[in-house]
Design an enzyme around this catalytic site. Structure first.
Site, short mmCIF file in Angstrom:
data_model
loop_
_atom_site.label_atom_id
_atom_site.label_comp_id
_atom_site.label_asym_id
_atom_site.label_seq_id
_atom_site.Cartn_x
_atom_site.Cartn_y
_atom_site.Cartn_z
N LYS A 40 0.82 -1.22 0.00
CA LYS A 40 0.00 0.00 0.00
C LYS A 40 0.85 1.26 0.00
CE LYS A 40 -4.04 -2.01 2.13
NZ LYS A 40 -4.92 -1.74 0.95
N GLU A 139 0.27 -1.38 6.97
CA GLU A 139 1.14 -2.52 6.64
C GLU A 139 2.53 -2.35 7.25
OE1 GLU A 139 -1.02 -4.29 2.63
OE2 GLU A 139 0.76 -3.04 2.38
N GLY A 212 -16.27 2.52 -2.81
CA GLY A 212 -16.17 1.84 -4.10
C GLY A 212 -16.80 2.65 -5.22
N ASP A 242 -5.75 2.98 -2.87
CA ASP A 242 -4.41 3.58 -2.82
C ASP A 242 -4.31 4.77 -3.79
OD1 ASP A 242 -3.65 1.69 -0.96
OD2 ASP A 242 -2.84 0.32 -2.46
N SER A 272 -8.09 4.62 -12.51
CA SER A 272 -7.17 3.51 -12.20
C SER A 272 -7.87 2.15 -12.34
CB SER A 272 -6.60 3.65 -10.79
OG SER A 272 -7.53 3.25 -9.81
N GLY A 277 -4.06 -4.19 -12.68
CA GLY A 277 -2.93 -3.99 -11.77
C GLY A 277 -3.11 -2.78 -10.88
P1 ADP Z 1 -10.49 0.07 -1.54
O1 ADP Z 1 -9.79 -0.14 -2.84
O2 ADP Z 1 -9.57 0.55 -0.45
O3 ADP Z 1 -11.37 -1.05 -1.09
P2 ADP Z 1 -12.83 1.50 -2.54
O4 ADP Z 1 -13.30 0.23 -3.15
O5 ADP Z 1 -13.75 2.21 -1.62
O6 ADP Z 1 -11.44 1.34 -1.76
O7 ADP Z 1 -12.43 2.47 -3.75
C1 ADP Z 1 -11.72 3.67 -3.53
C2 ADP Z 1 -12.15 4.71 -4.52
O8 ADP Z 1 -11.89 4.22 -5.85
C3 ADP Z 1 -13.64 5.02 -4.52
O9 ADP Z 1 -13.97 5.98 -3.54
C4 ADP Z 1 -13.82 5.55 -5.94
O10 ADP Z 1 -13.34 6.87 -6.04
C5 ADP Z 1 -12.88 4.66 -6.75
N1 ADP Z 1 -13.56 3.46 -7.29
C6 ADP Z 1 -13.51 2.20 -6.82
N2 ADP Z 1 -14.26 1.36 -7.57
C7 ADP Z 1 -14.79 2.11 -8.56
C8 ADP Z 1 -15.65 1.85 -9.69
N3 ADP Z 1 -16.13 0.61 -9.94
N4 ADP Z 1 -15.99 2.88 -10.49
C9 ADP Z 1 -15.52 4.13 -10.27
N5 ADP Z 1 -14.71 4.45 -9.22
C10 ADP Z 1 -14.34 3.46 -8.38
#
Ligand code: ADP
Length: 293
Positions: A40, A139, A212, A242, A272, A277
């Site tokens: 991370k 971590e 997410g 990250d 991203s 990856g």
């Molecule tokens: P982690 O990877 O730590 O579990 P999240 O799943 O909450 O964290 O994702 C972090 C951020 O990445 C979200 O707040 C959003 O900005 C972006 N993100 C994650 N998944 C998606 C997706 N399917 N579509 C668009 N943005 C995403």
């Protein structure tokens, strides 16, 4: 551009894909094998550096053949590695990942990441105090994170804590965090008796919960609300959190408001997830500018 200190883990992912998950004592033939850079700490440093922050990395590698590639990858991404130390008779952090039927089995070996202690962090106090903002995750040891929190408090440097993977956060660390950025499941573990809405209301402008594909939930001091992320075709969400941390730290340390920083970080994190990856899809600043969302 601002200067960001990232304290955290550095590792290599060794990934094998196979149709058949091996049972105990069984050997199966795999379909493909590849390595990717992870940890991370390393991911967050690369994410911020791609967005043109000056990034100083604090972390450790072992004395094996993977150490050089881990450090070279950070350098190639513009991260200052002059404080990264190597530990003798120790392996570099490694995750051995088996992917079968799109499910993962992972053996994570912290190796040198387990040697990141308070003494190491305190040694680089001058470098930490030269930064505009500092970032840490879970971590590396609690004592290392606490040492960074203490230096940040003394130097009045904003401190971003990403409590991932989940472990209990000591009150003495929590109170020194300027921003606490868990994902939804980590937030539920941190505050089991509170809904996400109640938790963010308890820590306005401090607790930002990534949700997410929905975006980020936070309380601006008056109301709790969701800052939506951007709609994309996600292919791999590894490292989304990250990328968000790297983007948020870049934006907030350049003077953007919390809400604008969340929007920029949402944009970076959403881009991203459109590539494979953890580091593979992390955008550069010019990619964000070119975004048509
Ligand atoms: P982690 O990877 O730590 O579990 P999240 O799943 O909450 O964290 O994702 C972090 C951020 O990445 C979200 O707040 C959003 O900005 C972006 N993100 C994650 N998944 C998606 C997706 N399917 N579509 C668009 N943005 C995403």
């Amino acid at each position: 551009m601002s200067k960001i200190l990232v304290l955290g883990s550095l590792s290599t992912d060794f990934v094998a894909t196979t149709d058949i998950r091996p049972d105990v004592g069984e050997t199966v033939q795999g379909n493909s094998f590849f390595t990717t850079f992870g940890g991370k700490g390393s991911n967050q440093a690369v994410a911020a550096s791609r967005l043109e922050s000056k990034v100083i990395m604090l972390g450790k590698v072992g004395d094996d053949s993977f150490a050089n590639s881990i450090v070279d990858n950070l350098s190639d991404n513009g991260v200052d590695v002059s404080c990264v130390e190597s530990v003798t008779h120790t392996s570099s952090g490694a995750a051995v990942i088996t992917i079968s039927d799109s499910d993962n089995s992972i053996v994570y070996v912290p190796g040198a990441n387990g040697c990141v202690d308070a003494e190491y962090v305190n040694k680089y106090k001058k470098e930490i105090l030269s930064c505009d903002i500092a970032v840490a995750q879970h971590e590396v040891s609690e004592e290392a994170v606490e040492a960074l929190a203490n230096i940040c408090e003394e130097g009045k440097i904003p401190f971003v804590l990403n409590p991932a993977p989940y472990r209990k956060v000591k009150e003495s660390i929590l109170e020194k965090a300027t921003y606490l950025l868990p994902n939804e499941s980590e937030c539920k573990l941190l505050y089991p008796n509170l809904s996400i809405e109640e938790a963010v209301a308890k820590y306005p402008n401090k607790l930002l919960v990534t949700m997410g594909s929905q975006g980020v939930f936070f309380n601006d001091g008056e109301k709790s609300h969701l800052v939506p992320t951007f709609k994309v075709d996600a292919v791999d969400t590894t490292g989304a959190g990250d990328t968000f941390i790297g983007g948020f730290s870049t934006a907030i340390s350049n003077g953007l408001s919390i809400e604008d920083s969340i929007t920029l970080a949402n944009l970076a994190a959403s881009q991203s997830v459109t590539k494979m990856g953890a580091q593979g899809g992390m955008p550069k600043l010019e990619d964000l500018k070119n975004n048509k969302n």
